[in-house]
Scaffold this motif. Structure first.
Motif, PDB file in Angstrom:
ATOM      1  N   ASN A  73       0.831  -1.215   0.000  1.00  0.00           N
ATOM      2  CA  ASN A  73       0.000   0.000   0.000  1.00  0.00           C
ATOM      3  C   ASN A  73       0.858   1.255   0.000  1.00  0.00           C
ATOM      4  O   ASN A  73       0.553   2.233  -0.695  1.00  0.00           O
TER       5      ASN A  73
ATOM      6  N   PHE B 235      -1.510  -1.906  -6.015  1.00  0.00           N
ATOM      7  CA  PHE B 235      -2.843  -2.049  -5.423  1.00  0.00           C
ATOM      8  C   PHE B 235      -3.509  -3.352  -5.848  1.00  0.00           C
ATOM      9  O   PHE B 235      -4.354  -3.889  -5.125  1.00  0.00           O
TER      10      PHE B 235
ATOM     11  N   THR C 223      -2.697  -6.017  -3.306  1.00  0.00           N
ATOM     12  CA  THR C 223      -3.459  -5.951  -2.053  1.00  0.00           C
ATOM     13  C   THR C 223      -4.963  -5.994  -2.289  1.00  0.00           C
ATOM     14  O   THR C 223      -5.737  -5.900  -1.339  1.00  0.00           O
TER      15      THR C 223
ATOM     16  N   ASP D  98      -6.896  -3.771  -3.502  1.00  0.00           N
ATOM     17  CA  ASP D  98      -7.517  -2.515  -3.085  1.00  0.00           C
ATOM     18  C   ASP D  98      -8.364  -2.016  -4.255  1.00  0.00           C
ATOM     19  O   ASP D  98      -7.894  -1.263  -5.113  1.00  0.00           O
TER      20      ASP D  98
END
Length: 1185
Positions: free
Chosen positions: A613, A632, A635, A637
């Motif tokens: 992040n 991202f 993760t 996200d």
């Protein structure tokens, strides 16, 4: 290490205490006690009068014993004090304590004995040959004794201590030479779940003929003076071929938990073998014969005693033989085995080599193992996700002399001082490299198969790079200090070395420039997946470093041997460990320098989610959208990925950079600043969308103070959506009502069951919104608010929905009212009503409902299923009743379809038969019956004349006739019934009674009693009981009472064809002439049908005529009562005939007709004669309704 020298006396035996603190030595007449740690003499015990041949410690170290040529055995305590003494008949040769208890085995020349601390007695047994050696197995249940005639006896402890000397034991016959030493070995060979045997996965040279015998947990090793070493299992079976020792063995001892075997003897040496006798090497070279040897418990030390009195102690150290390539690690165990591990997937396998393993090399899927006389090359045959499995690929039968060994995909490389020899996997020499100095370090870096790169470090400080297919060595670096460790990075541009001064240096290969140095290092390794990352170790730390940046250290013991991905492989002592190392520090260093490309490559090796992040946010702020998107994505996200996608779309659409920056600011939470930017630049709608998306409605209201009504409603809808998502449905419903979205508001009201709000919104609904009204009405129906639902359905003229509502709710009265007003809904009402009645067993009402609904076939189908089920379930009374109902259904349809008359007649006959059979069935299956024997006999007699019917047992019918006939005197009928039973298959429960009746009837008359003979009321003659359903003389059919099945005094007659039914009834009911009071139409007309004309009908007395008024299209039937004194009753529903008394009794008992189950109530006014005060003798039962 030499402990002592005991003069010129031979050291006959040794013993070590369980904790290793004391060593007992049997020398001359003495027992000498030495300190087990520093070798100092502690005490000399002189309890014996002759040479001491044997000593032994107990398993707990509390007592020890000594045996001597003076024929005695002395038990000593731990304070070196003699506590007990017992003797044998000859000199004591060997003694041994049980490994699990305080039980002592002592062997003399001519006998042996067992002593224990529990009973203090010595149990002795004579032997045929001299005892030379003895030993216990691991659990103390067996012991073995070696004899001078070459035999070995294996005995159970319980056998010696509890039974006589002639108890059988295991005897091993060998040669004639004395067995001077033997020992048991207990070792759980192959307890590794991933153990891989040579017969399963690869072929090796097996010294012994049977490999399976090697998996025995406990074995016995036996040596004799025929220079022979043999191995046996606990049953005395030889498990391997004998091995020639070429010397006289004097002592044997299993060492290191049974993994290795030590043998000493006349060759002045102590030799080490594997558990099964494979030679491994020389442990000690002595000046004279090695007479005794003992291993110290729980250590790697051994104590040796010689003939010349020399006492020596050796601590054996085993060197580490291993190899590593990436995550695969191979190492030697037990000197003859190789274990291969996958340090990442935590799988392993064990390879049994059955020879001394000298070198191990590993590369890719290839494994090279150098043995004493050959070199085996194995290939991994399993994938990384499967359990490890190696198969023998090549075998080179040559003994190579080398200091280092490496293997590649197609070759092996041997190091001999400054020479490098390259062989292929078949053992053919390919090439040789001659270097300037001795080779200190060699490593395969990688490359294409057959063209791998090898880096070599020399003693003179030179580092060379070699290619397998190139005969020329390439100098990479030259130092002045001997090389201890060397490695190249992944793209071969950097070299790292550790020299003998423990200095770690990293050089650029092209420029020979030293990039950095680190002191006090013992090993270094580059990361195989990132050329700019390396690690090095000191004695206590591990340091991870990125080039051109400072390193990060952490505590760790050992030295690094490999670095792959985020795993560091370190060897500490004898164990290889794989550690996951963090790259957070190096990642922060790259990010700080805005080197996002290298930061991303480093993160791919393995970092935490927070690090991903951080990398994504920093790359996004710096405009590196691709790096940010990949970060991202790692993760997951989604929000950040959506932002990046929106930024790309905005730039693609040519949006001003001002909006792009505002979008990023909104992502960072600076909403008011972003809204101000939007308003300053004329994007009020974007400001409103921003606040509404964030549920900041107060701020949105401020922005939209000057907006239009539609925009205000749109804001209200969004607030409603927010309230619903925030679990405030009531507020959301009120907002939707305010915004005019009544359909959505109504859905929320229904979902949350708010009745008051539902009634309020009902008044606001537009009549044209049919779907919403129907949905709300359905909700009222579910809540049992049928009045409100009817109002809604009525407002849209949906009468069908109202009908369905009443039908589903069971409001039949309301549904019938609607059906009466609207004939098109008759089927929608009466069909469900009929099915409802059928479920409640109200079949007559259900049939009427089916009829009104126009579903005649469905009514018939239901009734047919009921009759079939009742018969199959032995409910014969119900079956008769249902068949009667079915016959009435067919009769109702006969007027329109005359072809159904046979159906009617068939079902009517079945109804009568099942009605009679029910009593017979219950009589045969239950202990009691409500009917008299005469009635049961009449019913069975009636059934005997009927054809075969489904589910009706002829056995039970004839059994009933026979049984009751025997009781009432109908012996002829009983004989005929029993004869019929002989032709039928009887159930087992009726066989014995039938046989008894068959025997008893032989002693009975051949006729029936006269009272039981049925009389014909036309001809006045008696008939046999089993004569038939009609008179045998005049062929007149009998008429039965359907209560008792007695024959009624009725004779059927017919009327002339030109007389209608109505006229015939009027003629019968007319007053006959006085002179015809005793008129009998059957007088002098035996056997012929009687047809009466008008004259004769008028002469009949009304009380003597019974009329069965059948329904159309059937004609009425007329019967003449030949005995007016017998009253006849008739059911007004089924028209069956009965004796009056029987019928009235049945009605009083059951409340309905015994045949059709129709409820009957006697009217107050029976038909009286107008002139007589008394009722007529034969009343008509038309008054029963």
């Amino acid at each position: 290490m030499s402990l002592s020298h005991c003069g010129e006396c031979c050291i006959y035996d040794l013993a070590c205490k369980s904790d290793g603190s004391e060593i007992l030595v049997a020398a001359d007449h003495k027992v000498i006690i030495y300190d087990g740690f520093d070798g100092t003499s502690l005490q000399t015990l002189k309890g014996h009068k002759d040479v001491v041949y044997a000593v032994a410690w107990s398993n707990d170290g509390e007592i020890f014993a000594s045996g001597s040529a003076d024929k005695s055995v002395i038990i000593w305590n731990e304070h070196h004090e003699g506590t007990l003494k017992y003797t044998h008949s000859d000199a004591v040769q060997r003694i041994a304590f049980s490994p699990v208890s305080l039980v002592l085995l002592s062997c003399a020349i001519g006998d042996f004995g067992i002593w224990s601390t529990t009973d203090k007695n010595v149990v002795k047994q004579r032997v045929d040959a001299r005892c030379c050696s003895c030993a216990w197995n691991s659990d103390g249940t067996l012991f073995a004794i070696g004899h001078g005639d070459g035999t070995v006896q294996i005995r159970k402890t319980s056998t010696v201590r509890e039974v006589q000397a002639d108890e059988p034991f295991i005897r091993i016959e060998r040669g004639t030479e004395p067995v001077w030493a033997l020992a048991f070995s207990f070792y759980r060979f192959g307890n590794d779940s991933n153990l891989q045997s040579s017969e399963e996965y690869f072929r090796v040279d097996i010294v012994d003929s049977e490999y399976l015998s090697r998996s025995a947990a406990e074995i016995l090793a036996v040596t004799d003076w025929h220079h022979t070493l043999s191995f046996y299992d606990l049953k005395g079976n030889k498990i391997s071929a004998d091995k020639d020792l070429s010397f006289e063995p004097q002592c044997v001892e299993y060492f290191n938990n049974g993994q290795f075997l030590l043998i000493g003897g006349s060759n002045n040496q102590l030799l080490m073998y594997t558990r099964f006798g494979l030679p491994l090497g020389i442990v000690a070279q002595m000046d004279t014969w090695v007479w005794s040897v003992k291993s110290k418990p729980n250590s790697t030390s051994v104590v040796i005693g010689c003939v010349d009195g020399t006492l020596a102690c050796y601590n054996l150290m085993f060197s580490t033989v291993h190899g590593l390539h990436q995550e695969r690690y191979a190492y030697r165990e037990n000197m003859t085995e190789v274990i291969v591990q996958n340090l990442v997937h935590h799988t392993s396998t064990r390879i049994q080599c059955n020879d001394h393993v000298k070198k191990v090399a590993l590369y890719g899927t290839k494994l090279a193992i150098q043995l004493s006389d050959r070199l085996n090359i194995y290939r991994q045959s399993s994938s990384d996700s499967e359990p490890l499995e190696y198969k023998l690929a090549e075998k080179i039968k040559e003994s190579f002399d080398c200091s280092l060994l490496v293997v590649t995909a197609l070759h092996i490389i041997l190091c001999r001082d400054e020479h490098l020899l390259c062989y292929d996997h078949r053992g053919l020499k390919q090439r040789e490299w001659m270097l300037d100095s001795q080779i200190r370090y060699i490593k395969v870096i990688g490359g294409a198969p057959g063209r791998e790169t090898i880096v070599v470090g020399l003693k003179d400080g030179q580092v060379y790079k070699l290619f397998i297919d190139n005969p020329f060595a390439i100098e990479v670096l030259k130092l002045t200090v001997p090389i201890r460790c060397v490695d190249l990075n992944a793209d071969r541009t950097l070299v790292a070395t550790v020299d003998d001064t423990s200095l770690c240096s990293v050089y650029d290969i092209k420029t020979r420039e030293c990039l950095f140095q680190e002191p006090h290092c013992n090993s270094v390794a580059f990361n195989t997946e990132n050329e700019n990352i390396l690690c090095y170790t000191t004695n206590t730390t591990l340091t991870i470093r990125a080039l051109n940046y400072s390193g990060h250290s952490q505590r760790m013991m050992g030295f690094v041997v490999g670095f792959s991905g985020n795993k560091v492989f370190c060897l500490h002592m004898y164990q290889m460990n794989a550690f996951e190392v963090p790259f957070s520090i190096q990642l922060y260093q790259y990010i700080e320098d805005k080197n996002f490309e290298q930061a991303f490559r480093l993160a791919c090796l393995g970092v935490t989610e927070e690090d991903w992040n951080l990398l994504g946010h920093e790359a996004l702020r710096s405009g590196e959208l691709e790096i940010a998107s990949k970060s991202f994505a790692r993760t997951k996200d989604i929000r950040a990925l959506q932002l990046i996608h929106e930024i790309k779309e905005m730039r693609k659409n040519g949006d001003p950079e001002l909006l792009v920056q505002a979008h990023i600011m909104a992502y960072d939470g600076k909403f008011r600043e972003v809204a101000q930017i939007y308003r300053d630049n004329g994007f009020e709608n974007k400001a409103m969308e921003l606040f509404t998306d964030l549920r900041m409605f107060e701020e949105a209201q401020e922005v939209m103070t000057t907006a239009s009504g539609e925009t205000q409603r749109m804001l209200m809808r969004k607030r409603a959506i927010w309230a619903k998502d925030s679990n405030q449905p009531k507020m959301a419903a009120e907002m939707l009502i305010s915004s005019g979205d009544l359909d959505k508001a109504m859905q929320l009201i229904i979902d949350n069951d708010w009745m008051d709000m539902a009634i309020d919104i009902m008044r606001k609904l537009d009549r044209s919104d049919l779907d919403t009204i129907r949905k709300l009405a359905s909700y009222f129906v579910r809540k049992n608010e049928f009045g409100l639902a009817s109002r809604l359905f009525g407002s849209i003229n949906d009468t069908k929905a109202i009908v369905e509502m009443h039908v589903n709710a069971g409001h039949w009265t309301d549904a019938f009212a609607i059906a009466d007003r609207n004939p098109k809904y008759v089927e929608d009402v009466y069909l469900p009503y009929a099915r409802h009645l059928a479920e409640q067993d109200k079949f007559e009402e259900a049939q009427k409902a089916f009829h009104k609904a126009g579903k005649e076939q469905e009514a018939l189908y239901v009734l047919e299923q009921l009759t079939s089920n009742a018969a199959n379930e032995s409910r014969f009374a119900d079956a008769g009743y249902y068949f009667w109902l079915l016959s009435m259904q067919f009769l109702d349809q006969c007027s329109e379809n005359p072809s159904l008359i046979p159906k009617y007649e068939q079902t009517a006959k079945l109804a009568e038969a099942y009605h009679a059979y029910d009593a017979v069935f219950l009589y045969c299956n239950q202990p009691f019956s409500v009917h008299s024997h005469e009635t049961l006999l009449n019913m069975a007699r009636y059934l005997a004349f009927q054809p075969v019917l489904p589910c009706v047992s002829r056995v039970l019918i004839f059994f009933t006739i026979a049984r009751i006939g025997m009781e009432l005197g109908a012996f002829k009928a009983a004989r005929e019934s029993l004869e019929q039973l002989t032709r039928l298959r009887l159930p087992s429960r009726l066989e014995a009674p039938t046989e008894i009746m068959t025997l008893n009837v032989r002693a009975k008359p051949f006729a029936d009693v006269e009272e039981l003979l049925p009389m014909c009321y036309r001809c006045g003659l008696n008939n046999p009981v089993m004569g038939g359903p009609a008179c045998l003389h005049c062929k007149t059919p009998f008429v039965y009472s359907f209560a008792t099945f007695e024959i009624l005094p009725l004779v059927e007659f017919s009327v002339a064809q030109d007389i209608s039914s109505e006229e015939a009834l009027q003629l019968i009911q007319a007053e006959p002439p006085l002179e015809d009071a005793n008129f009998n139409p059957f007088h002098n007309k035996k056997g012929t049908p009687v047809v009466l004309d008008r004259e004769k009908l008028a002469r009949l007395e009304q009380g003597q005529v019974v009329v069965i008024p059948n329904r159309e299209p059937l004609q009425p039937r007329y019967f003449f009562n030949t005995m007016p004194t017998i009253s006849i009753a008739q059911c007004s529903s089924c028209f069956k005939l009965f004796h009056l008394d029987d019928f009235e009794m049945a009605v009083l008992q059951k409340g309905y007709c015994p045949f059709c189950r129709t409820s009957l109530q006697r009217n107050a006014g029976l038909q009286y004669d107008e002139e007589d005060d008394e009722p007529p003798k034969i009343p008509s039962f038309g008054q029963f309704s």
